[in-house]
Design a protein around this motif. Structure first.
Motif, short mmCIF file in Angstrom:
data_model
loop_
_atom_site.label_atom_id
_atom_site.label_comp_id
_atom_site.label_asym_id
_atom_site.label_seq_id
_atom_site.Cartn_x
_atom_site.Cartn_y
_atom_site.Cartn_z
N GLN A 4 0.85 -1.19 0.00
CA GLN A 4 0.00 0.00 0.00
C GLN A 4 0.89 1.24 0.00
O GLN A 4 1.54 1.53 1.00
CB GLN A 4 -0.90 0.00 1.23
N ALA A 5 0.89 1.95 -1.12
CA ALA A 5 1.69 3.16 -1.24
C ALA A 5 0.89 4.39 -0.86
O ALA A 5 -0.33 4.45 -1.10
CB ALA A 5 2.22 3.29 -2.66
N SER A 6 1.57 5.37 -0.29
CA SER A 6 0.91 6.62 0.09
C SER A 6 1.93 7.75 0.10
O SER A 6 3.13 7.50 -0.01
CB SER A 6 0.27 6.47 1.47
N GLY A 7 1.43 8.97 0.24
CA GLY A 7 2.32 10.11 0.39
C GLY A 7 2.41 11.01 -0.82
O GLY A 7 3.08 12.05 -0.77
N GLY A 8 1.77 10.63 -1.91
CA GLY A 8 1.81 11.47 -3.09
C GLY A 8 1.00 12.75 -2.90
O GLY A 8 0.29 12.91 -1.92
N GLY A 9 1.15 13.65 -3.86
CA GLY A 9 0.41 14.91 -3.78
C GLY A 9 0.94 15.91 -4.77
O GLY A 9 1.70 15.57 -5.67
N LEU A 10 0.50 17.14 -4.59
CA LEU A 10 0.91 18.25 -5.45
C LEU A 10 1.97 19.08 -4.73
O LEU A 10 1.77 19.47 -3.57
CB LEU A 10 -0.30 19.12 -5.78
N VAL A 11 3.07 19.34 -5.41
CA VAL A 11 4.15 20.10 -4.81
C VAL A 11 4.76 21.01 -5.88
O VAL A 11 4.70 20.70 -7.08
CB VAL A 11 5.21 19.16 -4.21
N GLN A 12 5.32 22.12 -5.45
CA GLN A 12 5.95 23.03 -6.40
C GLN A 12 7.37 22.55 -6.74
O GLN A 12 7.99 21.80 -5.98
CB GLN A 12 6.01 24.44 -5.81
N THR A 13 7.87 23.04 -7.85
CA THR A 13 9.25 22.74 -8.25
C THR A 13 10.20 23.13 -7.12
O THR A 13 10.08 24.20 -6.53
CB THR A 13 9.61 23.53 -9.51
N SER A 20 5.60 6.55 1.16
CA SER A 20 5.70 5.37 2.01
C SER A 20 5.01 4.20 1.33
O SER A 20 4.06 4.37 0.57
CB SER A 20 5.03 5.63 3.37
N CYS A 21 5.47 3.02 1.62
CA CYS A 21 4.85 1.81 1.10
C CYS A 21 4.87 0.77 2.22
O CYS A 21 5.94 0.32 2.64
CB CYS A 21 5.60 1.30 -0.12
N ASN A 22 3.69 0.44 2.69
CA ASN A 22 3.58 -0.52 3.78
C ASN A 22 3.21 -1.89 3.24
O ASN A 22 2.38 -2.02 2.35
CB ASN A 22 2.52 -0.04 4.77
N SER A 23 3.82 -2.90 3.81
CA SER A 23 3.59 -4.27 3.37
C SER A 23 2.87 -5.08 4.43
O SER A 23 3.18 -4.97 5.62
CB SER A 23 4.92 -4.94 3.05
N SER A 24 1.94 -5.88 3.99
CA SER A 24 1.29 -6.81 4.91
C SER A 24 2.14 -8.06 5.04
O SER A 24 3.04 -8.29 4.25
CB SER A 24 -0.10 -7.16 4.39
N GLY A 25 1.86 -8.88 6.01
CA GLY A 25 2.57 -10.13 6.15
C GLY A 25 3.86 -10.01 6.93
O GLY A 25 4.28 -8.93 7.31
N ARG A 26 4.50 -11.13 7.13
CA ARG A 26 5.67 -11.20 7.99
C ARG A 26 6.95 -11.43 7.22
O ARG A 26 8.00 -11.66 7.81
CB ARG A 26 5.51 -12.33 9.00
N THR A 27 6.91 -11.34 5.89
CA THR A 27 8.08 -11.67 5.08
C THR A 27 8.70 -10.46 4.42
O THR A 27 9.49 -10.60 3.50
CB THR A 27 7.68 -12.68 4.00
#
Length: 122
Positions: A4-13, A20-27
């Motif tokens: 699950q990726a997150s953190g994108g958005g609009l930003v100026q130059t 961030s990318c969170n992973s499920s599971g234990r591996t």
């Protein structure tokens, strides 16, 4: 493995974002993690990858010196710190998990997140 990726958005130059990318599971720690991006009308391209321990990283020339990939295996999360952003960084960013370190080839990654959109305005 679900990513699950997150953190994108609009930003100026010149601005910064941290994905961030969170992973499920234990591996999580058994996988090499990578970030790819796909700009409108273009093919998906490699941005960065990190080894299982986090001790080694590889970057595409286009992001080297501006982006930093890191991971926290205790939190099952990989990050992409993006600084000095440019309009050409505008893309959907995907995290991926795979077994082979150091390759920019997307087909060797087994699991993919849904993508998070980054828009850099000029």
């Amino acid at each position: 493995v679900q990513l699950q990726a997150s953190g994108g958005g609009l930003v100026q130059t010149g601005g910064s974002l941290r994905l961030s990318c969170n992973s499920s599971g234990r591996t999580f720690s058994s996988y090499v993690m990578g970030w790819f991006r796909q700009a409108p009308g273009k093919e998906r391209e490699f941005a960065a990858c990190i080894s299982r321990s986090g001790g080694s990283t590889v970057y595409a020339d286009s992001v080297k010196g501006r982006f930093t990939i890191s991971r926290d295996n205790a939190k099952n999360t990989v990050y992409l710190q993006m600084n000095s952003l440019k309009p050409e960084d505008t893309a959907v960013y995907y995290c991926a998990a795979g077994k082979y370190y150091g390759t920019a080839t997307s087909r060797v990654y087994d699991f993919w997140g849904q993508g998070t959109e980054v828009t850099v305005s000029s």
